[in-house]
Design a protein around this motif. Structure first.
Motif, PDB file in Angstrom:
ATOM      1  N   ALA A 107       0.827  -1.215   0.000  1.00 16.55           N
ATOM      2  CA  ALA A 107       0.000   0.000   0.000  1.00 16.55           C
ATOM      3  C   ALA A 107       0.857   1.260   0.000  1.00 16.55           C
ATOM      4  CB  ALA A 107      -0.928   0.000   1.210  1.00 16.55           C
ATOM      5  N   ARG A 108       1.948   1.261   0.774  1.00 22.03           N
ATOM      6  CA  ARG A 108       2.786   2.463   0.823  1.00 22.03           C
ATOM      7  C   ARG A 108       3.451   2.724  -0.530  1.00 22.03           C
ATOM      8  NH1 ARG A 108       5.377   6.432   3.050  1.00 22.03           N
ATOM      9  NH2 ARG A 108       7.591   6.754   2.644  1.00 22.03           N
ATOM     10  N   ALA A 109       3.927   1.670  -1.183  1.00 23.34           N
ATOM     11  CA  ALA A 109       4.575   1.865  -2.483  1.00 23.34           C
ATOM     12  C   ALA A 109       3.600   2.485  -3.484  1.00 23.34           C
ATOM     13  CB  ALA A 109       5.113   0.539  -3.007  1.00 23.34           C
ATOM     14  N   TRP A 110       2.356   2.009  -3.479  1.00 26.19           N
ATOM     15  CA  TRP A 110       1.344   2.589  -4.367  1.00 26.19           C
ATOM     16  C   TRP A 110       1.048   4.051  -3.996  1.00 26.19           C
ATOM     17  CZ3 TRP A 110      -0.097   0.730  -8.832  1.00 26.19           C
ATOM     18  CH2 TRP A 110      -0.094  -0.646  -9.073  1.00 26.19           C
ATOM     19  N   ALA A 111       0.980   4.346  -2.699  1.00 24.65           N
ATOM     20  CA  ALA A 111       0.685   5.718  -2.270  1.00 24.65           C
ATOM     21  C   ALA A 111       1.796   6.677  -2.679  1.00 24.65           C
ATOM     22  CB  ALA A 111       0.479   5.762  -0.757  1.00 24.65           C
ATOM     23  N   VAL A 112       3.054   6.250  -2.513  1.00 24.44           N
ATOM     24  CA  VAL A 112       4.173   7.102  -2.923  1.00 24.44           C
ATOM     25  C   VAL A 112       4.150   7.317  -4.430  1.00 24.44           C
ATOM     26  CG1 VAL A 112       6.694   7.254  -3.064  1.00 24.44           C
ATOM     27  CG2 VAL A 112       5.612   6.465  -0.948  1.00 24.44           C
ATOM     28  N   LEU A 113       3.867   6.267  -5.193  1.00 30.61           N
ATOM     29  CA  LEU A 113       3.784   6.404  -6.643  1.00 30.61           C
ATOM     30  C   LEU A 113       2.684   7.385  -7.039  1.00 30.61           C
ATOM     31  CD1 LEU A 113       4.579   5.577  -9.501  1.00 30.61           C
ATOM     32  CD2 LEU A 113       3.055   3.585  -9.274  1.00 30.61           C
ATOM     33  N   GLY A 114       1.524   7.250  -6.421  1.00 33.25           N
ATOM     34  CA  GLY A 114       0.436   8.168  -6.735  1.00 33.25           C
ATOM     35  C   GLY A 114       0.769   9.607  -6.402  1.00 33.25           C
ATOM     36  N   ALA A 115       1.383   9.831  -5.232  1.00 37.64           N
ATOM     37  CA  ALA A 115       1.752  11.188  -4.836  1.00 37.64           C
ATOM     38  C   ALA A 115       2.790  11.771  -5.785  1.00 37.64           C
ATOM     39  CB  ALA A 115       2.284  11.180  -3.403  1.00 37.64           C
ATOM     40  N   ALA A 116       3.724  10.940  -6.253  1.00 38.30           N
ATOM     41  CA  ALA A 116       4.742  11.413  -7.187  1.00 38.30           C
ATOM     42  C   ALA A 116       4.113  11.814  -8.521  1.00 38.30           C
ATOM     43  CB  ALA A 116       5.797  10.329  -7.399  1.00 38.30           C
ATOM     44  N   TYR A 117       3.143  11.023  -8.985  1.00 38.01           N
ATOM     45  CA  TYR A 117       2.441  11.394 -10.206  1.00 38.01           C
ATOM     46  C   TYR A 117       1.688  12.718 -10.039  1.00 38.01           C
ATOM     47  CZ  TYR A 117       3.071   7.117 -12.995  1.00 38.01           C
ATOM     48  OH  TYR A 117       3.573   6.093 -13.762  1.00 38.01           O
ATOM     49  N   VAL A 118       1.067  12.932  -8.882  1.00 46.41           N
ATOM     50  CA  VAL A 118       0.356  14.190  -8.640  1.00 46.41           C
ATOM     51  C   VAL A 118       1.319  15.361  -8.736  1.00 46.41           C
ATOM     52  CG1 VAL A 118      -0.900  15.575  -6.951  1.00 46.41           C
ATOM     53  CG2 VAL A 118      -1.466  13.157  -7.222  1.00 46.41           C
ATOM     54  N   GLN A 119       2.460  15.245  -8.043  1.00 51.27           N
ATOM     55  CA  GLN A 119       3.390  16.371  -8.053  1.00 51.27           C
ATOM     56  C   GLN A 119       3.999  16.582  -9.429  1.00 51.27           C
ATOM     57  OE1 GLN A 119       7.325  18.018  -5.723  1.00 51.27           O
ATOM     58  NE2 GLN A 119       5.821  16.869  -4.559  1.00 51.27           N
ATOM     59  N   GLN A 120       4.296  15.504 -10.140  1.00 51.23           N
ATOM     60  CA  GLN A 120       4.843  15.670 -11.481  1.00 51.23           C
ATOM     61  C   GLN A 120       3.832  16.344 -12.400  1.00 51.23           C
ATOM     62  OE1 GLN A 120       7.604  12.859 -13.829  1.00 51.23           O
ATOM     63  NE2 GLN A 120       5.565  12.240 -14.502  1.00 51.23           N
ATOM     64  N   GLY A 121       2.565  15.939 -12.301  1.00 56.36           N
ATOM     65  CA  GLY A 121       1.531  16.556 -13.124  1.00 56.36           C
ATOM     66  C   GLY A 121       1.372  18.033 -12.838  1.00 56.36           C
ATOM     67  N   ARG A 122       1.436  18.404 -11.569  1.00 52.60           N
ATOM     68  CA  ARG A 122       1.320  19.823 -11.209  1.00 52.60           C
ATOM     69  C   ARG A 122       2.544  20.597 -11.688  1.00 52.60           C
ATOM     70  NH1 ARG A 122      -2.043  20.682  -5.681  1.00 52.60           N
ATOM     71  NH2 ARG A 122      -2.221  22.695  -6.693  1.00 52.60           N
ATOM     72  N   PRO A 131      -4.745  10.742 -14.145  1.00 51.18           N
ATOM     73  CA  PRO A 131      -5.424   9.442 -14.115  1.00 51.18           C
ATOM     74  C   PRO A 131      -4.526   8.334 -13.569  1.00 51.18           C
ATOM     75  CG  PRO A 131      -5.919  10.581 -16.165  1.00 51.18           C
ATOM     76  CD  PRO A 131      -4.833  11.371 -15.483  1.00 51.18           C
ATOM     77  N   LYS A 132      -3.238   8.365 -13.901  1.00 52.80           N
ATOM     78  CA  LYS A 132      -2.322   7.365 -13.355  1.00 52.80           C
ATOM     79  C   LYS A 132      -2.192   7.532 -11.847  1.00 52.80           C
ATOM     80  CE  LYS A 132       0.879   8.530 -16.366  1.00 52.80           C
ATOM     81  NZ  LYS A 132       2.158   8.568 -17.113  1.00 52.80           N
ATOM     82  N   ALA A 133      -2.159   8.774 -11.393  1.00 55.19           N
ATOM     83  CA  ALA A 133      -2.103   9.013  -9.951  1.00 55.19           C
ATOM     84  C   ALA A 133      -3.345   8.455  -9.270  1.00 55.19           C
ATOM     85  CB  ALA A 133      -1.984  10.516  -9.681  1.00 55.19           C
ATOM     86  N   GLU A 134      -4.498   8.678  -9.864  1.00 56.78           N
ATOM     87  CA  GLU A 134      -5.734   8.199  -9.255  1.00 56.78           C
ATOM     88  C   GLU A 134      -5.750   6.681  -9.172  1.00 56.78           C
ATOM     89  OE1 GLU A 134     -10.583   8.648  -9.542  1.00 56.78           O
ATOM     90  OE2 GLU A 134      -9.292   9.849 -10.848  1.00 56.78           O
ATOM     91  N   ARG A 135      -5.321   6.001 -10.241  1.00 52.99           N
ATOM     92  CA  ARG A 135      -5.306   4.547 -10.208  1.00 52.99           C
ATOM     93  C   ARG A 135      -4.364   4.035  -9.125  1.00 52.99           C
ATOM     94  NH1 ARG A 135      -5.927   5.348 -15.939  1.00 52.99           N
ATOM     95  NH2 ARG A 135      -3.679   5.294 -16.341  1.00 52.99           N
ATOM     96  N   ALA A 136      -3.188   4.664  -9.006  1.00 53.08           N
ATOM     97  CA  ALA A 136      -2.230   4.227  -7.992  1.00 53.08           C
ATOM     98  C   ALA A 136      -2.778   4.443  -6.589  1.00 53.08           C
ATOM     99  CB  ALA A 136      -0.909   4.969  -8.165  1.00 53.08           C
ATOM    100  N   LEU A 137      -3.378   5.596  -6.342  1.00 58.09           N
ATOM    101  CA  LEU A 137      -3.877   5.910  -5.007  1.00 58.09           C
ATOM    102  C   LEU A 137      -5.083   5.057  -4.637  1.00 58.09           C
ATOM    103  CD1 LEU A 137      -3.394   9.754  -5.301  1.00 58.09           C
ATOM    104  CD2 LEU A 137      -2.186   8.258  -3.692  1.00 58.09           C
TER     105      LEU A 137
END
Length: 497
Positions: A107-122, A131-137
């Motif tokens: 779960a933590r690995a997925w959460a970190v991946l999702g958060a990284a996608y959010v920050q990269q997108g911003r 959408p990739k961030a949402e799927r990961a989270l």
């Protein structure tokens, strides 16, 4: 694209695709698209999430920037919402993708991946990451079980994602769930503060900040907390406190990327009070620290234009757009071109704006505010009113109040327009932000209503706050004041008059 001059009521090509579908259908299509994207999380799984990047996103390596930081530090930064450099984000995403392939129930690995996608997108202004961030989270939430820390991390990431998409009701819901699970975790507060602010609930935002400041945050976390306090103080109109908090945050930042982000904020505060030289100094320092800091590059262009260095300003905007095309940067550059009489270039910039808005909506971003702002000044004011009314009903923040008031003015509904302009500018009604643009809008509305005294006062206030707030708006404010029999004491350089 035909350009409607600033202040003209002549029709022009709309930002939306021609011929536009009925309003109800447009909203239904956008919501359906977001639902489909969210639903694909369950259907697609790891293979969809980790599909290869398109060639245009893989071809160019990251620009040279600050020295790479440790993977653990980058992971801690992104899960807390602390700014990280683009090369570090790209490296972290690669590591986390490998991690979730190897451990699909981590779960933590997925959460970190999702958060990284959010920050990269911003950071890149590319909503394709969302959408990739949402799927990961959502995957993180699904495999987290009942562990409060793991669930809070996923919910906090979903709150940050909703904020990035300008979906503040959803951000509030996820943020409050995360906070309930881990009320002593400082990083649960910033996404919730952003959500409250976007919804116009400034009392709740201040209350959340008070609770955040009461926590015993570690020294390494203090810069991010100070930066959050600065944002709330700015919204309350406490300029000096806002500057002090963000300056201290920049001085205490752990990484060049984090420092660059906070220096960009300090520069923006200087810009908002019309201090062009100081603003430019901070933006240039931010770019030196983190060449990929898009917000600093575009802000540098804005400031150079105010200094009359328009060729350099255009070059700075183009550099920002070449790195990470952002719809708002394209709007600003288009208006700069208009102020220079370069209407064909302005049309091209607005064409880029249109393309980026479509891409953002495809990534689930609510772009109604930006579309409404563009339509009000450059295309279809009535469409802007319709869009912004619905946005106000859903998330009534000050920025939306100002935009709706201005759109109503442009559509000829000045009596109602003044109601919303008052919300944006009167502290008693919630508008604590000291904004030259908001004061200008209110003054122009009052002038149309023949309220000459208030109009003169607010137009003078706009130019006193920042005489260079907009290449088109500042000139319009001076022209309006001359019509009211008042000429500002300190006119701008000749090329901005």
């Amino acid at each position: 694209m035909e350009i409607r001059p600033y202040g003209s009521s002549a029709p022009a090509t709309s930002l939306v695709a021609e011929p536009p579908p009925p309003r109800r259908s447009r909203r239904l299509l956008r919501r359906l698209l977001v639902t489909v994207l969210a639903g694909s999380a369950a259907a697609g799984g790891v293979l969809m999430l980790l599909s290869p990047e398109p060639a245009h996103r893989r071809a160019a390596p990251p620009a040279a920037g600050p020295r790479a930081q440790s993977p653990a530090l980058t992971a801690a930064a992104v899960t807390s919402g602390v700014p990280a450099a683009l090369p570090d984000l790209a490296a972290l995403i690669g590591r986390q993708e490998s991690a979730v392939r190897a451990r699909p129930r981590d779960a933590r690995a997925w959460a970190v991946l999702g958060a990284a996608y959010v920050q990269q997108g911003r950071s890149t202004a590319d909503a394709a990451d969302f959408p990739k961030a949402e799927r990961a989270l959502r995957t993180s939430l699904a495999v987290a079980g009942t562990g409060p820390a793991e669930r809070a991390a996923a919910l906090g990431g979903l709150a940050a994602l909703a904020n990035a998409r300008r979906d503040f009701p959803t951000a509030k819901r996820y943020g409050e769930q995360a906070l309930k699970l881990t009320p002593k975790r400082w990083s649960a507060y910033p996404p919730l503060i952003d959500a409250y602010t976007g919804l116009g609930d400034y009392k709740a935002a201040r209350g959340a900040l008070d609770k955040l400041l009461a926590l015993r945050t570690r020294g390494a976390d203090r810069p991010a907390v100070m930066a959050r306090a600065s944002a709330v103080y700015r919204d309350r109109g406490w300029r000096e406190d806002s500057v002090a908090q963000l300056t201290d945050a920049a001085a205490a930042a752990r990484t060049p990327a984090e420092q660059a982000a906070y220096l960009t904020g300090v520069g923006q505060l200087a810009w908002e009070r019309g201090d062009r030289e100081e603003a430019l100094r901070h933006f240039e320092a931010a770019v030196r620290l983190d060449p990929g800091r898009r917000a600093a590059l575009s802000a540098k262009g804005r400031t150079l234009a105010a200094l009359g260095r328009t060729d350099e300003a255009v070059a700075a905007y183009r550099a920002a757009l070449a790195r990470q095309p952002d719809a708002r940067d394209a709007l600003e550059l288009g208006e700069l071109y208009e102020s220079l009489g370069r209407y064909e270039d302005a049309g091209q910039s607005y064409g880029l704006l249109r393309d980026r808005v479509r891409r953002s909506v495809a990534g689930g971003v609510d772009e109604e505010l930006l579309i409404g702002q563009f339509e009000a000044d450059h295309a279809d004011a009535e469409d802007a009113v319709e869009r912004l009314r619905e946005e106000w009903r859903r998330q009534p923040g000050i920025e939306v109040a100002d935009a709706l008031g201005w759109a109503l003015h442009r559509a000829g509904e000045d009596t109602e327009a003044l109601t919303y302009a008052s919300v944006a500018t009167d502290k008693a009604k919630g508008g604590g932000v000291i904004s030259a643009l908001y004061a200008f809008h209110r003054g122009m509305i009052e002038r149309e209503l023949e309220l000459d005294g208030p109009a003169r006062r607010h137009l003078e206030e706009a130019l006193r706050i920042n005489p260079y707030f907009s290449p088109l708006g500042a000139a319009a404010a001076r022209k309006a004041l001359r019509g009211l029999g008042e000429i500002p004491d300190e006119p701008p350089p000749d090329d901005m008059s």
